[in-house]
Design a protein around this motif. Structure first.
Motif, short mmCIF file in Angstrom:
data_model
loop_
_atom_site.label_atom_id
_atom_site.label_comp_id
_atom_site.label_asym_id
_atom_site.label_seq_id
_atom_site.Cartn_x
_atom_site.Cartn_y
_atom_site.Cartn_z
N GLY A 22 48.40 47.72 30.50
CA GLY A 22 47.80 46.78 31.46
C GLY A 22 46.87 46.68 32.31
N ASP A 23 47.39 46.01 33.77
CA ASP A 23 46.39 46.23 34.64
C ASP A 23 46.27 47.64 35.32
OD1 ASP A 23 46.64 43.38 34.77
OD2 ASP A 23 48.21 43.97 37.07
N ARG A 24 46.91 48.84 34.56
CA ARG A 24 46.62 50.09 35.05
C ARG A 24 45.39 50.01 34.34
NH1 ARG A 24 47.78 52.34 39.54
NH2 ARG A 24 49.34 52.37 38.57
N TRP A 25 44.56 49.65 33.00
CA TRP A 25 43.98 50.01 32.81
C TRP A 25 42.43 49.05 33.15
CZ3 TRP A 25 40.78 53.01 29.95
CH2 TRP A 25 39.48 52.20 29.06
N ASP A 26 43.01 47.56 33.44
CA ASP A 26 41.85 47.38 33.73
C ASP A 26 41.34 48.29 35.87
OD1 ASP A 26 41.59 45.20 32.35
OD2 ASP A 26 43.16 43.79 33.99
N HIS A 27 42.42 48.57 36.73
CA HIS A 27 42.25 49.49 37.89
C HIS A 27 41.29 50.11 37.20
CE1 HIS A 27 42.98 51.87 40.91
NE2 HIS A 27 43.61 52.52 40.30
N THR A 132 39.74 50.17 44.86
CA THR A 132 40.09 48.95 43.62
C THR A 132 41.31 48.39 43.46
OG1 THR A 132 37.75 50.66 42.22
CG2 THR A 132 39.85 49.48 41.06
N PRO A 134 45.27 47.13 42.15
CA PRO A 134 45.34 47.43 41.59
C PRO A 134 45.45 46.35 39.66
CG PRO A 134 47.09 46.47 42.26
CD PRO A 134 46.11 46.32 43.57
N SER A 135 44.34 45.80 40.19
CA SER A 135 44.04 45.00 38.32
C SER A 135 42.67 45.39 38.68
CB SER A 135 44.39 43.57 39.02
OG SER A 135 45.75 43.06 38.99
N GLY A 136 41.80 45.75 39.06
CA GLY A 136 39.78 46.23 39.12
C GLY A 136 39.61 45.54 40.00
N GLU A 137 40.36 44.61 41.07
CA GLU A 137 39.94 44.01 41.82
C GLU A 137 39.07 44.78 43.05
OE1 GLU A 137 43.97 43.15 43.61
OE2 GLU A 137 42.38 43.95 41.53
N ARG A 151 53.48 46.84 48.64
CA ARG A 151 53.96 47.15 47.06
C ARG A 151 55.63 47.97 46.80
NH1 ARG A 151 51.32 49.90 43.00
NH2 ARG A 151 49.23 49.63 44.48
#
Length: 185
Positions: A22-27, A132, A134-137, A151
């Motif tokens: 999931g979010d790890r891929w976006d990161h 960067t 955790p969700s790629g922001e 966290r």
């Protein structure tokens, strides 16, 4: 691996191992993009390893690779088994203050099988990862560290690591930013 793999091979391996997370891929995708922006901060021969390591830095989170539960070590071991070049493997092993967390987890000896080299390339990888979210922001380094500390509870090894390592890694980010600023426009 017989010839030198490049970013396309790194991206494909990362996608296979990280996309299900999931979010790890976006990161991961955002870290690779950020590393590409930071290429002028590293010598040309180190640019390919930087981008490959950016794609691969978090593969150790894959449940398929988990042996120690310490993702830099688990990822580096897997890459070494696959025959990735040692500059890429060592960058993955030591990204983003891994040596500090390894000490917190009692894994310094195991991480020591991967040589640590302070370099503009490691600085740039740390900068890409730690600017960067955790969700790629995109985040400023202080905001990223604050997010990590929030966290994880105070007694967690990750929290303890960043309470100690943040000033040292902040210098890596500062050096990378200075290298970028020094480039001709």
């Amino acid at each position: 691996m017989s010839d030198q793999p490049g970013p396309a091979e790194a991206a494909a391996l990362a996608e296979a191992l990280i996309r299900p997370l999931g979010d790890r891929w976006d990161h991961t995708r955002a870290v690779a993009a950020r590393a590409t922006e930071l290429l002028p901060a590293v010598p040309p021969p180190e640019r390919n390893p930087l981008v490959c390591a950016a794609w691969l830095h978090d593969i150790g989170y894959s449940p398929d690779l988990r042996t120690t539960g310490f993702h830099p070590l688990d990822g580096a071991r897997h890459l070494r088994l696959l025959g990735w070049p040692s500059p890429v493997v060592n960058l993955v092993a030591h990204h983003s203050g891994a040596r500090f967390e390894a000490a917190e987890r009692g894994l310094s000896g195991q991480l020591g099988q991967f040589p640590f080299t302070a370099s503009p390339t490691l600085d740039a990888l740390d900068t890409a990862d730690l600017t960067t979210g955790p969700s790629g922001e995109r985040l400023a380094f202080p905001a990223r560290i604050a997010e990590i500390l929030e966290r994880y509870p105070a007694d967690h090894p990750v929290h303890r690591t960043w309470a100690k390592a943040a000033p040292i890694i902040a210098e890596a980010v500062r050096r990378t930013e200075a290298r970028i600023a020094a480039q001709p426009r």
